[in-house]
Structures are given as C-alpha cells and as structure tokens.
Design a protein around this motif. Structure first.
Motif, mmCIF file in Angstrom:
data_model
loop_
_atom_site.group_PDB
_atom_site.id
_atom_site.type_symbol
_atom_site.label_atom_id
_atom_site.label_comp_id
_atom_site.label_asym_id
_atom_site.label_seq_id
_atom_site.Cartn_x
_atom_site.Cartn_y
_atom_site.Cartn_z
ATOM 1 N N HIS A 56 40.429 36.630 37.450
ATOM 2 C CA HIS A 56 40.062 37.926 36.878
ATOM 3 C C HIS A 56 39.332 38.803 37.897
ATOM 4 O O HIS A 56 39.574 40.012 37.972
ATOM 5 C CB HIS A 56 39.216 37.728 35.626
ATOM 6 N N LEU A 57 38.466 38.195 38.689
ATOM 7 C CA LEU A 57 37.757 38.966 39.719
ATOM 8 C C LEU A 57 38.718 39.479 40.782
ATOM 9 O O LEU A 57 38.570 40.594 41.279
ATOM 10 C CB LEU A 57 36.645 38.117 40.346
ATOM 11 N N LYS A 58 39.724 38.689 41.115
ATOM 12 C CA LYS A 58 40.737 39.120 42.078
ATOM 13 C C LYS A 58 41.480 40.346 41.548
ATOM 14 O O LYS A 58 41.710 41.302 42.287
ATOM 15 C CB LYS A 58 41.714 37.980 42.354
ATOM 16 N N THR A 59 41.830 40.329 40.272
ATOM 17 C CA THR A 59 42.514 41.467 39.657
ATOM 18 C C THR A 59 41.632 42.712 39.700
ATOM 19 O O THR A 59 42.098 43.801 40.043
ATOM 20 C CB THR A 59 42.906 41.145 38.199
ATOM 21 N N LEU A 60 40.357 42.562 39.376
ATOM 22 C CA LEU A 60 39.427 43.696 39.412
ATOM 23 C C LEU A 60 39.234 44.209 40.836
ATOM 24 O O LEU A 60 39.124 45.414 41.067
ATOM 25 C CB LEU A 60 38.078 43.299 38.802
ATOM 26 N N LYS A 61 39.200 43.290 41.785
ATOM 27 C CA LYS A 61 39.036 43.675 43.188
ATOM 28 C C LYS A 61 40.269 44.413 43.701
ATOM 29 O O LYS A 61 40.157 45.435 44.390
ATOM 30 C CB LYS A 61 38.787 42.415 44.017
ATOM 31 N N GLU A 62 41.453 43.915 43.366
ATOM 32 C CA GLU A 62 42.695 44.582 43.782
ATOM 33 C C GLU A 62 42.821 45.977 43.176
ATOM 34 O O GLU A 62 43.437 46.850 43.765
ATOM 35 C CB GLU A 62 43.902 43.724 43.406
ATOM 36 N N ALA A 63 42.211 46.168 42.014
ATOM 37 C CA ALA A 63 42.211 47.476 41.366
ATOM 38 C C ALA A 63 41.069 48.351 41.875
ATOM 39 O O ALA A 63 40.881 49.474 41.396
ATOM 40 C CB ALA A 63 42.099 47.305 39.850
ATOM 41 N N SER A 64 40.302 47.851 42.825
ATOM 42 C CA SER A 64 39.151 48.558 43.413
ATOM 43 C C SER A 64 38.047 48.855 42.401
ATOM 44 O O SER A 64 37.251 49.757 42.599
ATOM 45 C CB SER A 64 39.595 49.857 44.092
#
Length: 108
Positions: A56-64
C-alpha cells in the motif's frame, strides 16, 4: 491560467485517484496527516503485516501522495503536500467551470 491537466499531471492525477480508492491507503493518509511515521508504527496502528503495508505504501509513493525517508534501518513516511495541492486544483477546475445543480427531489 495553466490547466492542471497536462499529460504529466494527468498521469499523476490518475494514479492518485487510484491510490485513494483503497480504505487502507486512505487510513494511512489520515495517520500521516498528524505526523511522519515509521513503517513499524503504521503496522501497529493499522494491525496489518509489514508486507501488506509495504504494498500500500508503494502505491501511495508511486502516486506521489507520500514521501519516504530512510533513517538507519527504518523508513519514515510523510505526506507529499504538493501532490494534494495538484489534486485540489484539478477538482477546483470542475467546480469553477461547472454549475453545481441543486439536488432534485425524488419522485415516487
């Protein structure tokens, strides 16, 4: 006035809305509104495994939507406020140029 919908921004906007579509990711953002937190703290509060949280953190990070900062062996996360400003501006464009119609009463 420059549109917030440039090709680069459209990609970021799309990935941000996708990231916001999951309840766990929204909860993560709510927790990060108050302060920067490390993965271990987020796992504890949300009662999820580190592997699930990392996804989930990776998804949030990729979305900036979040930023990560390494300190020793821990990774700390915080909100990336400029991305929220971009989303706010994008949505404001609709409010500004589209009349908001009052709700129509339901007919039985």
């Amino acid at each position: 006035m420059q549109s917030t919908a440039s090709p680069t921004n459209l990609s970021l906007i799309t990935s941000s809305f996708h990231a916001l579509s999951d309840p766990i990711r929204v909860k993560l953002l709510e927790l990060l509104r108050e302060q920067e937190l490390c993965v271990c703290e987020l796992c504890e509060v949300l009662e999820v495994s580190q592997s699930k949280l990392s996804f989930h953190l990776k998804t949030l990070k990729e979305a900036s939507l979040v930023r990560a900062r390494q300190e020793g062996r821990w990774v700390y996360y915080s909100l990336n406020l400029p991305q929220f400003v971009l989303l706010e501006q994008y949505l404001a464009d609709y409010r500004r140029f589209s009349p908001i119609l009052p709700a129509r009463p339901c007919s039985d």
